[in-house]
Design a protein around this motif. Sequence first.
Motif, short mmCIF file in Angstrom:
data_model
loop_
_atom_site.label_atom_id
_atom_site.label_comp_id
_atom_site.label_asym_id
_atom_site.label_seq_id
_atom_site.Cartn_x
_atom_site.Cartn_y
_atom_site.Cartn_z
N VAL A 1 14.23 46.71 -4.38
CA VAL A 1 15.40 45.91 -3.99
C VAL A 1 14.97 44.79 -3.05
CG1 VAL A 1 17.58 45.96 -2.77
CG2 VAL A 1 17.00 47.80 -4.31
N PHE A 2 14.16 45.16 -2.04
CA PHE A 2 13.72 44.16 -1.07
C PHE A 2 12.90 43.08 -1.74
CE2 PHE A 2 10.63 42.53 1.96
CZ PHE A 2 11.48 42.07 2.93
N PHE A 3 12.02 43.48 -2.65
CA PHE A 3 11.13 42.51 -3.26
C PHE A 3 11.91 41.54 -4.13
CE2 PHE A 3 7.50 41.22 -5.94
CZ PHE A 3 6.68 40.82 -4.92
N ILE A 4 12.89 42.05 -4.90
CA ILE A 4 13.70 41.16 -5.74
C ILE A 4 14.51 40.21 -4.86
CG2 ILE A 4 15.61 41.12 -7.36
CD1 ILE A 4 14.59 43.79 -8.41
N ALA A 5 15.12 40.77 -3.79
CA ALA A 5 15.91 39.92 -2.90
C ALA A 5 15.05 38.88 -2.22
CB ALA A 5 16.63 40.78 -1.87
N ALA A 6 13.82 39.26 -1.87
CA ALA A 6 12.93 38.31 -1.20
C ALA A 6 12.52 37.19 -2.16
CB ALA A 6 11.69 39.03 -0.68
N LEU A 7 12.29 37.55 -3.42
CA LEU A 7 11.99 36.53 -4.43
C LEU A 7 13.13 35.53 -4.52
CD1 LEU A 7 10.54 38.24 -7.62
CD2 LEU A 7 9.46 36.60 -6.14
N ALA A 8 14.36 36.06 -4.52
CA ALA A 8 15.50 35.16 -4.63
C ALA A 8 15.67 34.33 -3.38
CB ALA A 8 16.77 35.97 -4.88
N GLU A 9 15.35 34.92 -2.21
CA GLU A 9 15.52 34.16 -0.97
C GLU A 9 14.53 33.02 -0.86
OE1 GLU A 9 16.25 35.44 3.13
OE2 GLU A 9 16.29 37.40 2.23
N THR A 10 13.36 33.18 -1.47
CA THR A 10 12.38 32.10 -1.39
C THR A 10 12.52 31.14 -2.56
OG1 THR A 10 10.87 33.62 -2.44
CG2 THR A 10 10.64 33.33 -0.10
N ASN A 11 13.57 31.28 -3.34
CA ASN A 11 13.83 30.39 -4.48
C ASN A 11 12.69 30.40 -5.48
OD1 ASN A 11 16.18 29.63 -3.27
ND2 ASN A 11 15.26 27.88 -2.26
N ARG A 12 12.11 31.55 -5.73
CA ARG A 12 11.04 31.64 -6.70
C ARG A 12 11.61 32.10 -8.03
NH1 ARG A 12 6.13 29.66 -5.89
NH2 ARG A 12 5.33 31.23 -7.28
N ALA A 13 10.92 31.77 -9.11
CA ALA A 13 11.33 32.23 -10.42
C ALA A 13 11.26 33.75 -10.44
CB ALA A 13 10.43 31.66 -11.49
#
Lengths: 398, 179, 101
Positions: A229-241
Amino acid sequence: MNSTVVTYLSQSKELTNAISWLTKALGFDASSLVAFVIFLVACLIVVGVMSTIGGLGTYAERKISADLQMRIGPNRVGPYGILQFLADGVKMILKEDIIPSGADRFTFMLAPFLCLVGVFATLAVIPFSSGFILADLNVGIFYLVGMASLVGVGVFLGGYASNSKWSMLGGMRGASQIISYEIPATITIISIVLLAGGLSMGTLIGGQGGMPQEWYLFHNPFAFVGFFVFFIAALAETNRAPFDLPEAESELVSGYHTEYSGMRFGLFALAEYIEVFVVCGVATALFLGGYKVPFDLGTGAILVEKLGMDEMLAKNIGQLLEMGAFFTKTFALYYVVIWVRWTLPRLRVDQLMTLCWKYLTPIAIFNLLGCAVWMYAFDGKSIYSLIFETAATVAGHH
Amino acid sequence: MFTNTLFLLSAALTLGGAIAVVYSQNLMHACIYLLASFFGVAGLYACIGADFLAATQLVVYAGGVVILMLFAIMLTGGTGNNINRYGLEKIAAMGNKKTYFFAGITAILASLIVLKIIANVLKDQSTTAVITANAPTVERIGTLLATDHILAFEISSVMLLGALIGAAVISRPRKERHD
Amino acid sequence: MINLGSYLGISFALFICGILVMIARKNIIAILLGIELILNASALNFAAYTKFSNNNLDGHILSLFIIVTAAAEAAVGLGIVIRFFQLRESIHIDDAASLQN
């Protein structure tokens, strides 16, 4: 009160001698001056190293994407094209800095710096090793969450100030995405804080060990789900694909930095790559044991005991090992981030919000409850130690 | 020395930001100055050892309130017409000389009242309380929230839930009725 | 330099700035900005009294509740502003003069 890089260095005799010598020479208490100089040097080192890592991030991204697409990638500048990022940097500095005529000048100039300040301020609490952490604040992880949210303001202002519809849409998407995905990320962080019993990075890592079964990732099933969950949310927070909707090329040209050129664009890109490093570092610290190395090598006690080394030297070697462990784990996650980017297709906006509010947030809240119940029911023991104990009791009966 | 420098910088940021909010004629810029002011206040909290408060200030204001404000400005800005529905000219949205005059008078009155209240403290600088060194506050705040202030804590959580639902209900676009 | 007087002075200045913004502006969002300034001033006061007066942490708790309330107030206030804008196409405070639609 908080342990810092100065606290670690002041264990060595040379520094104490130097302080007393300076105090004699200058005629006043030099310890705070020395602390200031050490902080300055450490900050410069961290900023320099992180900027290089951010630059090399662009190179790694191109090289790995080329690898995944069976191309060669950059190979002209320097050996294996490794100096490509320097060439890019020089190009960006030399380019004309254009401010669109309808733009809000003050906000337009401020936005990239807000992004960069937000990212660099989080570096103060990133634990590179047990000694080399700029400031191990009491509220470390909380401070990090607060500072990282400044990036959202920067993205939004960059989009708004450009006076372009693509930038506007990109900035709006970016800000809404960042503040939405902050919620599952923060709740997951809270569940780990619950396991560790403190907000400072030292406490969070101190509860883990060097071996994988001592990490919080394998502490209990809820923490295991929480990592993803954290990793997916972090990906989204950094605006990464696959969550790079704010800069979706096919719809929005290049999103919130469409109108930026030259070094201002470079600052946005740099902030993004360093932020990816920061969130990978946080994931490492929270779930993957951070800087911990097995067999207590980090404190150097074993080196002193077995090899009869000088204590400070052994400690320094331990610090280097810890730094190596931290960077290895972080770069492995960094590779995963780039890998994900070049593998998965982009989501739609409604799918993005559905994923956040209908899946990640309830799962994160459930994980928080699960961690609390686990702490109460099993007295904070990890699943490994529970199995080990049970096996030991069973074996003892026979 | 560190703390004094931090205090001076934070105070300058706070006051500069607040004064800029008063004088800025652009709402977007006013919001950015407000962000600067919030950061200054967080620094001021850090100076007196309120580390948890400082971090909360950063998380809630920089991450939440300011972005909300910016969103609201963006969703509503740009369409200001200066004629109201009776055909009369309205006062400019960011104020004119008249509003500033009345605001000034009110501010002077309010400052007189407040200064009267805090005059004793400002006159008497020799506080009798022992000023202790800054200690970590996170654990103590957690204990206090879960023991002495548990009722207020629960009520504020209910209030937050109410605010969440209320804000969603209020700003929800209503469907046109076809009859 | 760091004493109760300076903190009270800063908080006083913040409060006055907030009052000025609240009264001089006619834009509803700008008025909300002023309210945030005033709430910050009061929260700062509580923290300062905790440090320089009695050293138990009740002041910090009160500041925390003020911050929580301010966040809730901003969310509901901006929701109302956006709803008002949908109805009237204006966020001028003088347009909000009638009780019904």
